[in-house]
Write an enzyme that holds these catalytic residues in place. Structure first.
Site, PDB file in Angstrom:
ATOM      1  CG  HIS A  39      61.808  38.100  47.505  1.00  0.00           C
ATOM      2  ND1 HIS A  39      61.988  37.547  46.247  1.00  0.00           N
ATOM      3  CD2 HIS A  39      60.884  39.080  47.360  1.00  0.00           C
ATOM      4  CE1 HIS A  39      61.215  38.184  45.388  1.00  0.00           C
ATOM      5  NE2 HIS A  39      60.535  39.103  46.022  1.00  0.00           N
ATOM      6  N   PRO A 128      52.883  32.720  42.915  1.00  0.00           N
ATOM      7  CG  PRO A 128      51.836  32.093  40.950  1.00  0.00           C
ATOM      8  CD  PRO A 128      52.921  31.664  41.890  1.00  0.00           C
ATOM      9  N   GLY A 169      50.963  38.046  52.408  1.00  0.00           N
ATOM     10  CA  GLY A 169      50.396  38.077  51.064  1.00  0.00           C
ATOM     11  C   GLY A 169      49.519  36.860  50.794  1.00  0.00           C
ATOM     12  CG  HIS A 274      59.396  42.045  50.075  1.00  0.00           C
ATOM     13  ND1 HIS A 274      58.680  40.939  50.461  1.00  0.00           N
ATOM     14  CD2 HIS A 274      59.246  42.150  48.731  1.00  0.00           C
ATOM     15  CE1 HIS A 274      58.117  40.403  49.397  1.00  0.00           C
ATOM     16  NE2 HIS A 274      58.438  41.115  48.335  1.00  0.00           N
ATOM     17  CD  GLU A 423      33.903  29.797  40.456  1.00  0.00           C
ATOM     18  OE1 GLU A 423      34.342  30.631  41.296  1.00  0.00           O
ATOM     19  OE2 GLU A 423      32.687  29.685  40.198  1.00  0.00           O
ATOM     20  CG  HIS A 485      26.179  33.503  32.899  1.00  0.00           C
ATOM     21  ND1 HIS A 485      26.202  34.723  33.528  1.00  0.00           N
ATOM     22  CD2 HIS A 485      25.933  32.584  33.872  1.00  0.00           C
ATOM     23  CE1 HIS A 485      25.965  34.554  34.825  1.00  0.00           C
ATOM     24  NE2 HIS A 485      25.811  33.268  35.055  1.00  0.00           N
TER      25      HIS A 485
HETATM   26  C1  LIG Z   1      49.220  36.793  43.421  1.00  0.00           C
HETATM   27  C2  LIG Z   1      50.442  37.598  43.663  1.00  0.00           C
HETATM   28  N1  LIG Z   1      50.375  38.939  43.645  1.00  0.00           N
HETATM   29  C3  LIG Z   1      51.482  39.684  43.819  1.00  0.00           C
HETATM   30  C4  LIG Z   1      52.699  39.090  44.006  1.00  0.00           C
HETATM   31  C5  LIG Z   1      53.965  39.946  44.134  1.00  0.00           C
HETATM   32  N2  LIG Z   1      54.428  39.870  45.531  1.00  0.00           N
HETATM   33  C6  LIG Z   1      55.451  39.062  45.876  1.00  0.00           C
HETATM   34  S1  LIG Z   1      55.689  39.044  47.533  1.00  0.00           S
HETATM   35  C7  LIG Z   1      54.441  40.156  47.769  1.00  0.00           C
HETATM   36  C8  LIG Z   1      53.988  40.573  49.133  1.00  0.00           C
HETATM   37  C9  LIG Z   1      54.999  40.498  50.150  1.00  0.00           C
HETATM   38  O1  LIG Z   1      54.472  40.520  51.424  1.00  0.00           O
HETATM   39  P1  LIG Z   1      54.438  39.224  52.293  1.00  0.00           P
HETATM   40  O2  LIG Z   1      53.585  38.228  51.671  1.00  0.00           O
HETATM   41  O3  LIG Z   1      54.090  39.643  53.671  1.00  0.00           O
HETATM   42  O4  LIG Z   1      55.912  38.674  52.240  1.00  0.00           O
HETATM   43  P2  LIG Z   1      57.171  39.241  53.050  1.00  0.00           P
HETATM   44  O5  LIG Z   1      57.188  40.718  52.855  1.00  0.00           O
HETATM   45  O6  LIG Z   1      56.958  38.853  54.452  1.00  0.00           O
HETATM   46  O7  LIG Z   1      58.341  38.566  52.423  1.00  0.00           O
HETATM   47  C10 LIG Z   1      53.869  40.524  46.581  1.00  0.00           C
HETATM   48  C11 LIG Z   1      52.771  41.513  46.466  1.00  0.00           C
HETATM   49  C12 LIG Z   1      52.736  37.683  44.008  1.00  0.00           C
HETATM   50  N3  LIG Z   1      53.859  37.019  44.166  1.00  0.00           N
HETATM   51  N4  LIG Z   1      51.596  36.975  43.862  1.00  0.00           N
END
Ligand SMILES: Cc1ncc(C[n+]2csc(CCOP(=O)(O)OP(=O)(O)O)c2C)c(N)n1
Length: 699
Positions: A39, A128, A169, A274, A423, A485
């Protein structure tokens, strides 16, 4: 509330700033391009704000990444890890340029997302989204908790900031609201979050999905919020950071309007920047546009390197200064200083497990959650580093330490934590506390809601963090609340996490032994799975193997009357052990000699030697398993000589085919394992039973 002095630095002239920022930017670009994976966009847009922090104020020593009073920095947007590796390299951590050239390759110290323990200077495994932010909340909690315990007038030995870099994200994930709410409520003024507000996620503009006022949201959580419009304005970002440090009563969010893929003529401000390499041609155009040599790649100008490497002397000075303060503290408070060293090193006091209770049948029936509560009170008194609580279920999970107050803004020395009904954040905060070091964190909820905290539990296991989970209401036996539950598939789900030790004790005495295992296991998480319903207490006189058997995961609780070869083995866990004992009596009346094996932890049992396991579960004796949970997974124990090519460790960062090969997914290994089973069957031919129906993952 204590405040930490910023490390004094002299601002570089703007041209040098730019050179340094571009060094970070293009190292990241080249890493991703060489790996053809990763990335580049976030590092390109966020290099300036990362530089403003790392160059102007972050307190760290590249030559001693574990120094206890360093500031913590977490890249919650772990996909942008090329930026972090570039920072670690240029500031002088043990991460040579060669490692940057091996980004995302097998065995490198630059895996595809930051991994704690693999790269010096990486404080948390992230990827994550949202988890890193909540880890930061946990670290900031650890900082104030340890400060409340150890700091004395004129002796601020715990005094550092926690910084987190987040992306859209991170803030879209629900955990950010859970953790943001906790941080605001707790007035964690030394938590500072930089937000790469670049308006882009994978599917396109944030206009598609993310239109609330983020600043107002965090302000409502009780945060101090600032906005910086110019992503490359180092001075303004540095000033915002300074303002944030001066705001001691509230955590800070600094939204910087960054531009994903900054500088790329065709990809800046687009989702195309990205998650894939820019491409050879676009890399060339970007370098040309920013007046950067197109080749060689991985170019680090000497002037920039020298500027960055001042971090070594600066960090050393800061650490030496702290060490002299610590010495003065130790002279005045010798016991406290020794205690600080002990908890930071995760040592246990010598006698921590002496004289633990031995329950008798007269104490029963007793829920194992109640027995666990008694252990928490005893151990919590002996181990002041134990700190935890529950997601609003303490009266049910029995997780409070009596006699210690609540952890709250008015009393950060309190050790009973109220996580609220959060949680996921609870799990990630516990991880942050463990990553910080100095604490043994624990958290409780009903077993069914472990599903809500599975993501941080997985990371705890991956990072070998000593976190303890207390899961009560462990089966359909909890009754009236019904199927929403009543856990069924949770046990196998937790057992399948590599590195997680799940312990489901059968009574109060097994619970004592289980807690001993949990505290003693400093390298990895433990889930204690406990009943709501009362269970008879097993008499230690009749069942003397309990204290030594539980740590082995499975052991013979009651044998066939002859103590010779049993006709059948009854394996049971938790509350079902009592059923197995009763069944054994009945079978005996009919002339069938049954052995009862209590197996509180399949994970620990699987780690024992073949000899031991064979002794407990002889290959030629049939087995009946009794557990009020999903039967999936037991086949590995009960199946006749099953071999599984599966995965019982975490994966690794490298190109897919390389990973598959290293994990044994090759035709050659299929043949090798098949022959292994065939040979085994030849040896045991008379007892070989029918072939397995299913092949579930190994434990
Ligand atoms: C919990 C989770 N869901 C999905 C992803 C896959 N994923 C990686 S980056 C991203 C989103 C990217 O957008 P942003 O956070 O704005 O990062 P940028 O584009 O600025 O690098 C996703 C959905 C992840 N890493 N973690």
């Amino acid at each position: 509330m204590p405040t930490s002095a910023a490390v004094a630095t002299i601002a570089a002239p703007p041209a040098l700033d730019e050179l340094c920022i571009n060094t970070l930017r293009f190292l990241a670009v080249d890493m991703v391009q060489k790996a053809n994976s990763g990335h580049p966009g976030l590092p390109m847009g966020s290099s300036a704000m990362a530089y403003a922090l790392w160059d102007r104020s972050l307190k760290f020593n590249p030559r001693d990444p574990r120094w206890p009073d360093r500031d913590r920095f977490i890249l919650s947007a772990g996909h942008g890890c090329a930026l972090l590796y570039a920072l670690l390299h240029v500031t002088g951590f043990d991460l040579p340029l060669e490692e940057l050239k091996k980004f995302r390759q097998w065995g490198s110290r630059t895996p595809g997302h930051p991994e704690y323990g693999k790269t010096p200077g990486v404080e948390a495994t992230t990827g994550p989204l949202g988890q890193g932010l909540a880890n930061g909340v946990g670290m900031a909690i650890a900082e104030v908790a340890l400060g409340a315990r150890f700091n004395r007038p004129n002796h601020q030995i715990v005094d550092h900031f926690t910084y987190v870099l987040v992306s859209d994200g991170d803030l879209e994930e629900g955990i950010s609201s859970e953790a943001g709410s906790v941080a605001g409520h707790q007035h964690l003024g030394k938590l500072i979050v930089l937000y790469a507000d670049n308006h882009i996620t994978i599917e396109g503009s944030t206009e598609l999905t993310f239109t609330e006022d983020r600043m107002a949201r965090f302000a409502a959580f009780g945060w101090h919020v600032q906005r910086v419009e110019q992503s490359n304005d180092v001075e303004t970002i540095a000033q915002a950071l300074e303002n944030a440090r001066n705001e001691t009563d509230r955590p800070s969010l600094i939204a910087v309007r960054t531009h994903i893929g900054f500088g790329s003529p065709h990809k800046q401000d687009t989702a195309a920047a990205h998650g894939e390499a820019l491409g050879v041609e676009e890399v060339r155009l970007t370098k040309e546009a920013m007046d950067w040599p197109v080749s060689p790649s991985f170019h680090v100008p000497e002037e920039a390197l020298q500027h960055f490497r001042r971090a070594i002397a600066r960090g050393n000075d800061a650490q030496v200064e702290w060490e002299s303060r610590f010495k003065a503290f130790a002279q005045e408070h010798a016991g406290l200083a020794a205690e600080f060293d002990r908890v930071i090193d995760r040592d246990l006091p010598n006698d921590w497990d002496m004289g633990l209770p031995a329950f008798t049948p007269a104490d029963g029936p007793m829920d194992t959650r109640v027995a666990s509560g008694k252990m928490i009170e005893i151990l919590g008194t002996r181990l002041p580093e134990m700190m935890g609580g529950s997601a609003d279920l303490a009266p049910s999970t029995h997780t409070n330490i009596d006699g210690t107050g609540n952890f709250e803004p008015e009393d950060w020395a309190g050790r009973n934590m109220h996580f609220g009904i959060r949680e996921n954040a609870m799990g990630a905060i516990l991880n942050g506390m463990a990553l910080h070091s100095g604490l043994i964190p624990y958290g409780g909820t009903f077993l069914i809601f472990s599903d809500y905290m599975r993501p941080p539990m997985r990371l705890a296991a991956m990072n070998a963090l000593p976190v303890i989970y207390i899961f009560t209401h462990d089966s359909i036996g909890m009754g009236e609340d019904g199927p929403t539950h009543q856990p069924v598939e949770q046990l196998i789900g937790l057992r399948s996490i590599p590195g997680m030790v799940v312990l489901r004790p059968a009574d109060a005495n097994e619970t004592v032994a289980a807690w001993r295992v949990a505290i003693g296991r400093m390298q990895g998480p433990v889930a204690l799975v406990l009943t709501r319903q009362g269970l008879p207490v097993l008499d230690l006189n009749s069942y003397p193997a309990i204290p030594t058997g539980v740590p082995l995961g499975g052991y013979i609780l009651a044998d066939s009357p002859t103590n010779g070869r049993p006709d059948i083995v009854l394996i049971a866990t938790g509350s079902e052990v009592h059923l197995a004992l009763e069944g054994r009596e009945r079978l005996a009346a009919g002339g069938v000699h049954a052995r009862v094996v209590s197996m509180p932890s399949t994970n620990l049992f699987a780690a024992q030697s073949d000899d031991y396991r064979e002794r407990i579960l002889p290959a030629d004796v049939p087995i009946l398993v009794i557990e009020a949970g999903s039967p999936v997974g037991w086949q590995s124990f009960v199946g006749p000589r099953i071999a599984v090519i599966g995965i019982d460790t975490f994966g690794s960062s490298a190109p897919g085919p390389v990973v598959m090969e290293h994990y044994g997914f090759t035709a050659e290994n299929v043949c090798r394992q098949a022959h292994r089973v065939l040979d085994l069957l030849k040896e045991k031919a008379p007892c070989a039973l029918e072939s397995p129906q299913t092949m579930e993952g190994s434990f």
